[in-house]
Design a protein around this motif. Sequence first.
Motif, PDB file in Angstrom:
ATOM      1  N   ILE A  42      14.902  78.418  47.417  1.00  0.00           N
ATOM      2  CA  ILE A  42      15.060  77.044  46.261  1.00  0.00           C
ATOM      3  C   ILE A  42      13.952  76.309  46.965  1.00  0.00           C
ATOM      4  CG2 ILE A  42      15.975  75.490  45.708  1.00  0.00           C
ATOM      5  CD1 ILE A  42      18.407  76.739  45.074  1.00  0.00           C
ATOM      6  N   ILE A  43      13.998  75.862  48.710  1.00  0.00           N
ATOM      7  CA  ILE A  43      13.408  75.185  49.329  1.00  0.00           C
ATOM      8  C   ILE A  43      11.906  75.744  49.392  1.00  0.00           C
ATOM      9  CG2 ILE A  43      12.614  74.264  51.163  1.00  0.00           C
ATOM     10  CD1 ILE A  43      15.666  74.455  51.722  1.00  0.00           C
ATOM     11  N   VAL A  44      12.188  77.188  49.311  1.00  0.00           N
ATOM     12  CA  VAL A  44       9.766  77.641  49.293  1.00  0.00           C
ATOM     13  C   VAL A  44       9.056  77.860  48.014  1.00  0.00           C
ATOM     14  CG1 VAL A  44       8.340  79.793  49.194  1.00  0.00           C
ATOM     15  CG2 VAL A  44      10.078  79.036  51.350  1.00  0.00           C
ATOM     16  N   PHE A  45      10.226  77.922  46.941  1.00  0.00           N
ATOM     17  CA  PHE A  45       9.974  77.682  45.688  1.00  0.00           C
ATOM     18  C   PHE A  45       9.391  75.641  45.539  1.00  0.00           C
ATOM     19  CE2 PHE A  45      10.509  75.638  41.121  1.00  0.00           C
ATOM     20  CZ  PHE A  45       9.394  76.476  40.283  1.00  0.00           C
ATOM     21  N   TYR A  46      10.456  74.755  45.899  1.00  0.00           N
ATOM     22  CA  TYR A  46       9.902  73.816  46.133  1.00  0.00           C
ATOM     23  C   TYR A  46       7.989  73.123  46.904  1.00  0.00           C
ATOM     24  CZ  TYR A  46      13.492  72.636  42.233  1.00  0.00           C
ATOM     25  OH  TYR A  46      14.431  71.973  41.299  1.00  0.00           O
ATOM     26  N   PRO A  53       7.997  82.105  44.934  1.00  0.00           N
ATOM     27  CA  PRO A  53       8.096  83.551  46.204  1.00  0.00           C
ATOM     28  C   PRO A  53       7.308  84.380  45.375  1.00  0.00           C
ATOM     29  CG  PRO A  53      10.096  82.293  46.527  1.00  0.00           C
ATOM     30  CD  PRO A  53       9.789  81.181  45.323  1.00  0.00           C
ATOM     31  N   ILE A  54       8.187  83.661  43.442  1.00  0.00           N
ATOM     32  CA  ILE A  54       7.078  84.859  42.774  1.00  0.00           C
ATOM     33  C   ILE A  54       6.569  83.997  41.636  1.00  0.00           C
ATOM     34  CG2 ILE A  54       8.250  86.965  41.644  1.00  0.00           C
ATOM     35  CD1 ILE A  54      10.482  87.909  42.579  1.00  0.00           C
ATOM     36  N   PRO A  55       5.215  84.094  41.460  1.00  0.00           N
ATOM     37  CA  PRO A  55       4.864  83.257  41.396  1.00  0.00           C
ATOM     38  C   PRO A  55       4.869  83.123  39.819  1.00  0.00           C
ATOM     39  CG  PRO A  55       3.052  83.896  42.308  1.00  0.00           C
ATOM     40  CD  PRO A  55       4.403  85.196  42.521  1.00  0.00           C
ATOM     41  N   GLN A  58       8.426  82.016  37.362  1.00  0.00           N
ATOM     42  CA  GLN A  58       8.175  80.145  37.381  1.00  0.00           C
ATOM     43  C   GLN A  58       9.255  79.030  37.783  1.00  0.00           C
ATOM     44  OE1 GLN A  58       6.427  79.714  33.295  1.00  0.00           O
ATOM     45  NE2 GLN A  58       4.677  81.244  34.003  1.00  0.00           N
ATOM     46  N   SER A  59       9.883  78.551  37.011  1.00  0.00           N
ATOM     47  CA  SER A  59      11.106  78.239  36.522  1.00  0.00           C
ATOM     48  C   SER A  59      12.902  79.381  37.332  1.00  0.00           C
ATOM     49  CB  SER A  59      11.656  77.459  35.965  1.00  0.00           C
ATOM     50  OG  SER A  59      10.463  75.943  36.635  1.00  0.00           O
ATOM     51  N   TRP A  60      12.216  80.108  36.780  1.00  0.00           N
ATOM     52  CA  TRP A  60      13.500  80.925  37.075  1.00  0.00           C
ATOM     53  C   TRP A  60      13.830  81.314  38.732  1.00  0.00           C
ATOM     54  CZ3 TRP A  60      16.550  82.989  33.636  1.00  0.00           C
ATOM     55  CH2 TRP A  60      16.506  82.474  31.926  1.00  0.00           C
ATOM     56  N   ASN A  61      12.695  80.871  39.508  1.00  0.00           N
ATOM     57  CA  ASN A  61      13.347  80.862  41.175  1.00  0.00           C
ATOM     58  C   ASN A  61      13.640  80.050  41.768  1.00  0.00           C
ATOM     59  OD1 ASN A  61      10.633  83.297  41.751  1.00  0.00           O
ATOM     60  ND2 ASN A  61       9.416  81.606  40.833  1.00  0.00           N
ATOM     61  N   ILE A  62      14.125  78.785  40.792  1.00  0.00           N
ATOM     62  CA  ILE A  62      15.540  78.289  40.691  1.00  0.00           C
ATOM     63  C   ILE A  62      16.166  79.380  40.847  1.00  0.00           C
ATOM     64  CG2 ILE A  62      16.770  76.380  40.316  1.00  0.00           C
ATOM     65  CD1 ILE A  62      13.769  75.609  39.439  1.00  0.00           C
ATOM     66  N   LEU A  63      17.426  79.378  39.342  1.00  0.00           N
ATOM     67  CA  LEU A  63      18.186  80.818  39.091  1.00  0.00           C
ATOM     68  C   LEU A  63      18.429  81.494  39.658  1.00  0.00           C
ATOM     69  CD1 LEU A  63      20.403  80.694  37.055  1.00  0.00           C
ATOM     70  CD2 LEU A  63      18.398  82.046  35.748  1.00  0.00           C
ATOM     71  N   ILE A  64      17.185  81.951  40.656  1.00  0.00           N
ATOM     72  CA  ILE A  64      17.640  82.981  41.601  1.00  0.00           C
ATOM     73  C   ILE A  64      17.704  82.880  42.696  1.00  0.00           C
ATOM     74  CG2 ILE A  64      16.351  84.916  42.595  1.00  0.00           C
ATOM     75  CD1 ILE A  64      14.294  85.635  40.408  1.00  0.00           C
ATOM     76  N   GLY A  65      17.669  82.140  43.098  1.00  0.00           N
ATOM     77  CA  GLY A  65      18.134  80.889  44.384  1.00  0.00           C
ATOM     78  C   GLY A  65      19.251  80.830  44.572  1.00  0.00           C
ATOM     79  N   PHE A  66      19.943  80.334  43.508  1.00  0.00           N
ATOM     80  CA  PHE A  66      21.030  79.761  42.894  1.00  0.00           C
ATOM     81  C   PHE A  66      21.891  80.853  42.948  1.00  0.00           C
ATOM     82  CE2 PHE A  66      19.643  75.337  42.312  1.00  0.00           C
ATOM     83  CZ  PHE A  66      20.516  74.685  42.484  1.00  0.00           C
TER      84      PHE A  66
END
Length: 80
Positions: A42-46, A53-55, A58-66
């Motif tokens: 999540i930190i890398v995404f923000y 990490p995976i462009p 998009q915002s699904w990266n937050i869900l993956i991190g959580f």
Amino acid sequence: MARAKLRTPTPADDLRTGADAPNPVWFKPVMFGFMLLGLAWIIVFYVSQGTLPIPDLQSWNILIGFGIAFVGFLMTTRWR
């Protein structure tokens, strides 16, 4: 004939089998690793403003991190 006296089990008799057995050595590092990996994701995404990490996600990266961090938190329910 004398009756056999039934002995009540003591805590010393507990052999720690089944659900009472302690966790393996690898359990805690994996549990904390999942929590930290999810947080780092999540930190890398923000910090990268959505390019890592995976462009393509998009915002699904937050869900993956959580989700990764949630696996670690679920493991805490099995921690002995």
